[in-house]
Design an enzyme around this catalytic site. Structure first.
Site, mmCIF file in Angstrom:
data_model
loop_
_atom_site.group_PDB
_atom_site.id
_atom_site.type_symbol
_atom_site.label_atom_id
_atom_site.label_comp_id
_atom_site.label_asym_id
_atom_site.label_seq_id
_atom_site.Cartn_x
_atom_site.Cartn_y
_atom_site.Cartn_z
ATOM 1 N N TYR A 61 -3.241 -5.492 -12.912
ATOM 2 C CA TYR A 61 -2.588 -4.773 -14.017
ATOM 3 C C TYR A 61 -2.125 -5.705 -15.121
ATOM 4 O O TYR A 61 -2.183 -5.366 -16.301
ATOM 5 C CB TYR A 61 -1.446 -3.898 -13.470
ATOM 6 N N GLN A 96 -6.724 10.857 -18.514
ATOM 7 C CA GLN A 96 -6.724 10.072 -17.283
ATOM 8 C C GLN A 96 -6.374 8.620 -17.621
ATOM 9 O O GLN A 96 -6.106 7.826 -16.724
ATOM 10 C CB GLN A 96 -8.108 10.090 -16.639
ATOM 11 N N HIS A 114 -2.359 10.126 -15.141
ATOM 12 C CA HIS A 114 -2.387 8.995 -14.210
ATOM 13 C C HIS A 114 -1.345 7.937 -14.555
ATOM 14 O O HIS A 114 -1.392 6.827 -14.037
ATOM 15 C CB HIS A 114 -3.789 8.355 -14.205
ATOM 16 N N CYS A 144 12.890 -5.442 -7.963
ATOM 17 C CA CYS A 144 13.866 -4.520 -8.537
ATOM 18 C C CYS A 144 15.255 -5.175 -8.511
ATOM 19 O O CYS A 144 15.679 -5.715 -7.485
ATOM 20 C CB CYS A 144 13.876 -3.237 -7.688
ATOM 21 N N GLY A 187 -15.656 11.315 -22.470
ATOM 22 C CA GLY A 187 -15.666 9.945 -21.947
ATOM 23 C C GLY A 187 -15.184 9.808 -20.528
ATOM 24 O O GLY A 187 -14.387 8.919 -20.214
ATOM 25 N N SER A 189 -16.508 9.990 -16.263
ATOM 26 C CA SER A 189 -17.673 10.032 -15.364
ATOM 27 C C SER A 189 -17.587 11.197 -14.384
ATOM 28 O O SER A 189 -18.491 11.418 -13.595
ATOM 29 C CB SER A 189 -17.768 8.714 -14.584
ATOM 30 N N ALA A 231 -18.172 8.741 -28.369
ATOM 31 C CA ALA A 231 -17.096 9.677 -28.760
ATOM 32 C C ALA A 231 -16.638 9.442 -30.198
ATOM 33 O O ALA A 231 -16.325 10.392 -30.921
ATOM 34 C CB ALA A 231 -15.922 9.504 -27.796
HETATM 35 C C1 BV8 Z 1 -5.102 13.097 -5.291
HETATM 36 C C2 BV8 Z 1 -4.940 4.904 -12.226
HETATM 37 C C3 BV8 Z 1 -4.230 14.380 -3.507
HETATM 38 C C4 BV8 Z 1 -5.487 3.633 -11.775
HETATM 39 C C5 BV8 Z 1 -6.590 6.469 -11.575
HETATM 40 C C6 BV8 Z 1 -13.479 12.281 -1.622
HETATM 41 C C7 BV8 Z 1 -14.103 13.202 -2.476
HETATM 42 C C8 BV8 Z 1 -13.439 13.710 -3.595
HETATM 43 C C9 BV8 Z 1 -12.139 13.316 -3.888
HETATM 44 C C10 BV8 Z 1 -11.538 12.392 -3.061
HETATM 45 C C11 BV8 Z 1 -12.186 11.886 -1.934
HETATM 46 N N1 BV8 Z 1 -11.355 11.009 -1.323
HETATM 47 C C12 BV8 Z 1 -10.175 10.961 -2.004
HETATM 48 C C13 BV8 Z 1 -10.276 11.804 -3.073
HETATM 49 C C14 BV8 Z 1 -9.239 12.054 -4.087
HETATM 50 C C15 BV8 Z 1 -9.241 10.916 -5.103
HETATM 51 C C16 BV8 Z 1 -10.585 10.832 -5.790
HETATM 52 O O1 BV8 Z 1 -10.933 11.685 -6.595
HETATM 53 N N2 BV8 Z 1 -11.341 9.788 -5.442
HETATM 54 C C17 BV8 Z 1 -12.648 9.597 -6.062
HETATM 55 C C18 BV8 Z 1 -12.840 8.118 -6.383
HETATM 56 C C19 BV8 Z 1 -13.710 10.108 -5.102
HETATM 57 N N3 BV8 Z 1 -8.243 11.289 -6.077
HETATM 58 C C20 BV8 Z 1 -6.969 10.894 -5.883
HETATM 59 O O2 BV8 Z 1 -6.618 10.163 -4.996
HETATM 60 C C21 BV8 Z 1 -5.961 11.503 -6.847
HETATM 61 N N4 BV8 Z 1 -4.888 12.064 -6.088
HETATM 62 O O3 BV8 Z 1 -6.172 13.652 -5.213
HETATM 63 O O4 BV8 Z 1 -3.988 13.451 -4.538
HETATM 64 C C22 BV8 Z 1 -4.880 13.600 -2.388
HETATM 65 C C23 BV8 Z 1 -4.145 12.595 -1.785
HETATM 66 C C24 BV8 Z 1 -4.746 11.894 -0.731
HETATM 67 C C25 BV8 Z 1 -6.070 12.155 -0.330
HETATM 68 C C26 BV8 Z 1 -6.806 13.161 -0.986
HETATM 69 C C27 BV8 Z 1 -6.205 13.889 -2.021
HETATM 70 C C28 BV8 Z 1 -5.393 10.443 -7.761
HETATM 71 C C29 BV8 Z 1 -6.470 9.962 -8.681
HETATM 72 C C30 BV8 Z 1 -5.827 9.020 -9.701
HETATM 73 C C31 BV8 Z 1 -6.369 7.629 -9.467
HETATM 74 N N5 BV8 Z 1 -5.885 6.774 -10.530
HETATM 75 N N6 BV8 Z 1 -6.070 5.721 -12.522
HETATM 76 C C32 BV8 Z 1 -5.730 2.806 -12.993
HETATM 77 O O5 BV8 Z 1 -6.146 3.328 -14.034
HETATM 78 O O6 BV8 Z 1 -5.505 1.613 -12.860
HETATM 79 S S1 BV8 Z 1 -8.137 7.079 -11.803
HETATM 80 C C33 BV8 Z 1 -9.079 5.988 -12.690
HETATM 81 O O7 BV8 Z 1 -10.390 6.563 -12.758
HETATM 82 C C34 BV8 Z 1 -8.666 5.831 -14.149
HETATM 83 O O8 BV8 Z 1 -7.507 6.532 -14.504
HETATM 84 C C35 BV8 Z 1 -9.856 6.455 -14.893
HETATM 85 O O9 BV8 Z 1 -9.484 7.091 -16.045
HETATM 86 C C36 BV8 Z 1 -10.308 7.409 -13.865
HETATM 87 C C37 BV8 Z 1 -11.587 8.107 -14.031
HETATM 88 O O10 BV8 Z 1 -12.515 7.240 -14.542
HETATM 89 P P1 BV8 Z 1 -13.059 7.623 -16.008
HETATM 90 O O11 BV8 Z 1 -11.904 7.781 -16.917
HETATM 91 O O12 BV8 Z 1 -13.996 8.775 -15.872
HETATM 92 O O13 BV8 Z 1 -13.789 6.294 -16.402
HETATM 93 P P2 BV8 Z 1 -15.222 5.825 -15.913
HETATM 94 O O14 BV8 Z 1 -15.360 4.374 -16.224
HETATM 95 O O15 BV8 Z 1 -15.435 6.302 -14.511
HETATM 96 O O16 BV8 Z 1 -16.241 6.660 -16.839
HETATM 97 C C38 BV8 Z 1 -16.268 6.410 -18.216
HETATM 98 C C39 BV8 Z 1 -17.291 7.361 -18.793
HETATM 99 O O17 BV8 Z 1 -17.275 7.214 -20.207
HETATM 100 C C40 BV8 Z 1 -18.696 7.052 -18.328
HETATM 101 O O18 BV8 Z 1 -19.312 8.276 -17.920
HETATM 102 C C41 BV8 Z 1 -19.395 6.500 -19.568
HETATM 103 O O19 BV8 Z 1 -20.745 6.911 -19.657
HETATM 104 C C42 BV8 Z 1 -18.611 7.134 -20.669
HETATM 105 N N7 BV8 Z 1 -18.544 6.336 -21.901
HETATM 106 C C43 BV8 Z 1 -18.556 4.978 -22.027
HETATM 107 N N8 BV8 Z 1 -18.449 4.650 -23.345
HETATM 108 C C44 BV8 Z 1 -18.366 5.815 -24.034
HETATM 109 C C45 BV8 Z 1 -18.417 6.891 -23.126
HETATM 110 N N9 BV8 Z 1 -18.354 8.176 -23.517
HETATM 111 C C46 BV8 Z 1 -18.229 8.424 -24.838
HETATM 112 N N10 BV8 Z 1 -18.165 7.449 -25.779
HETATM 113 C C47 BV8 Z 1 -18.231 6.142 -25.415
HETATM 114 N N11 BV8 Z 1 -18.175 5.186 -26.364
HETATM 115 ZN ZN ZN Z 2 14.646 -0.456 -6.555
#
Ligand code: BV8
Ligand code: ZN
Length: 241
Positions: A61, A96, A114, A144, A187, A189, A231
């Site tokens: 971070y 996000q 997020h 802390c 933007g 995935s 975008a």
């Molecule tokens: C939750 C903070 C209940 C971190 C983030 C199995 C199947 C399905 C779901 C799950 C599973 N196992 C667990 C889960 C749930 C899990 C999840 O979905 N996992 C995924 C990986 C499978 N979700 C969670 O845990 C969430 N909580 O569900 O609670 C729970 C609890 C326990 C167990 C189950 C459920 C919490 C999710 C939050 C995670 N934290 N961020 C940090 O940022 O440091 S998410 C992280 O990914 C970022 O925030 C980011 O924003 C996010 C998504 O990524 P994108 O924003 O889409 O970015 P990415 O790079 O992937 O894509 C960019 C896109 O832009 C691309 O498509 C590209 O082509 C395009 N692009 C590029 N340039 C351009 C463009 N488009 C337009 N113009 C451009 N110029």
């Molecule tokens: Zn504390």
């Protein structure tokens, strides 16, 4: 280019992901293959990852905080600010992204589902999260000053729940919009839930769904209209900004 014909009743719900900040020079997650220094992001951005190696997580971070110095919003962020000014209560932005570029551009009707990388909170006690732009030195884990537990970024990690108030606000907006809902994802995935499921929520409400992305994302088939392109170019055109 299908213009987003926003009539007098249309309610616009926008979801953004890392792609909207790409043209501001902020690296996305999955364009880098979702890896950081050989670690899966899901590992580093998780409570387990923090418990195992808090200094590695703080390095992740801190490097991203440092990388955001001097980074400014791009045309896509500004197009959303203008859409909000035009639509008022009939506009809601859910991001996000944790990079803070939407509030910096002037978005106010906005939910950072997020969290925000420039905020820190205690991993143990309930002291209020605070603004913290510090990029901590390698190996440093800030503690802390109330309970001496490690501090952590005020971010929702994988495996952690999205704030109930955030989910409730999205739900209330979708219910108020009904079939006048227009959902626009920009933007992202489409692999991280619950964000990636918002398109299904919009469709179930009878709304129309649009996507602007550099390439077809995982949940592309669920959108009514898809615009493939940067975008910064597609959004101003689509929103008629
Ligand atoms: C939750 C903070 C209940 C971190 C983030 C199995 C199947 C399905 C779901 C799950 C599973 N196992 C667990 C889960 C749930 C899990 C999840 O979905 N996992 C995924 C990986 C499978 N979700 C969670 O845990 C969430 N909580 O569900 O609670 C729970 C609890 C326990 C167990 C189950 C459920 C919490 C999710 C939050 C995670 N934290 N961020 C940090 O940022 O440091 S998410 C992280 O990914 C970022 O925030 C980011 O924003 C996010 C998504 O990524 P994108 O924003 O889409 O970015 P990415 O790079 O992937 O894509 C960019 C896109 O832009 C691309 O498509 C590209 O082509 C395009 N692009 C590029 N340039 C351009 C463009 N488009 C337009 N113009 C451009 N110029
Ligand atoms: Zn504390």
């Amino acid at each position: 280019m299908i213009p987003l014909s926003l009539d007098g009743a249309a309610h616009l719900l926008v979801l953004t992901g890392a792609g909207i900040s790409a043209e501001s020079g902020v690296p996305t997650f999955r364009d880098a293959g979702g890896l950081w220094e050989g670690h899966a992001v899901e590992q580093v951005a998780s409570p387990d990852g923090f418990a195992i190696d808090p200094s590695l997580v703080w390095r992740f971070y801190s490097q991203r905080r440092a990388g955001l110095t001097g980074v400014t919003p791009n045309l896509a962020h500004h197009a959303l600010v203008e859409a909000e000014a035009r639509l008022g209560e009939r506009f809601l932005l859910v991001t996000q992204n944790v990079d803070g570029l939407h509030p910096l551009a002037g978005s106010r009707r906005m939910l950072e589902m997020h969290g925000n990388i420039m905020r820190t909170r205690c991993s143990a006690c309930d002291r209020a999260p605070f603004e913290d732009r510090t990029a901590y030195g390698d190996g440093v884990v800030p503690l802390c000053d109330r309970c001496s537990a490690p501090l952590r970024p005020d971010i929702v990690w994988f495996g952690e729940m999205i704030a109930r108030a955030t989910l409730a606000a999205i739900d209330a907006f979708v219910r108020a919009a009904g079939s006048h809902l227009v959902f626009l994802a920009v933007g992202t995935s489409g692999v991280v839930y619950p964000a990636a499921g918002l398109v299904d929520v919009a469709r179930a409400a009878g709304g129309r769904s649009f996507l602007v992305n550099a390439e077809p994302p995982a949940n592309a088939a669920r959108f009514d209209h898809i615009v493939i392109g940067p975008a910064g170019r597609a959004l101003p055109a689509l929103l008629g900004a």
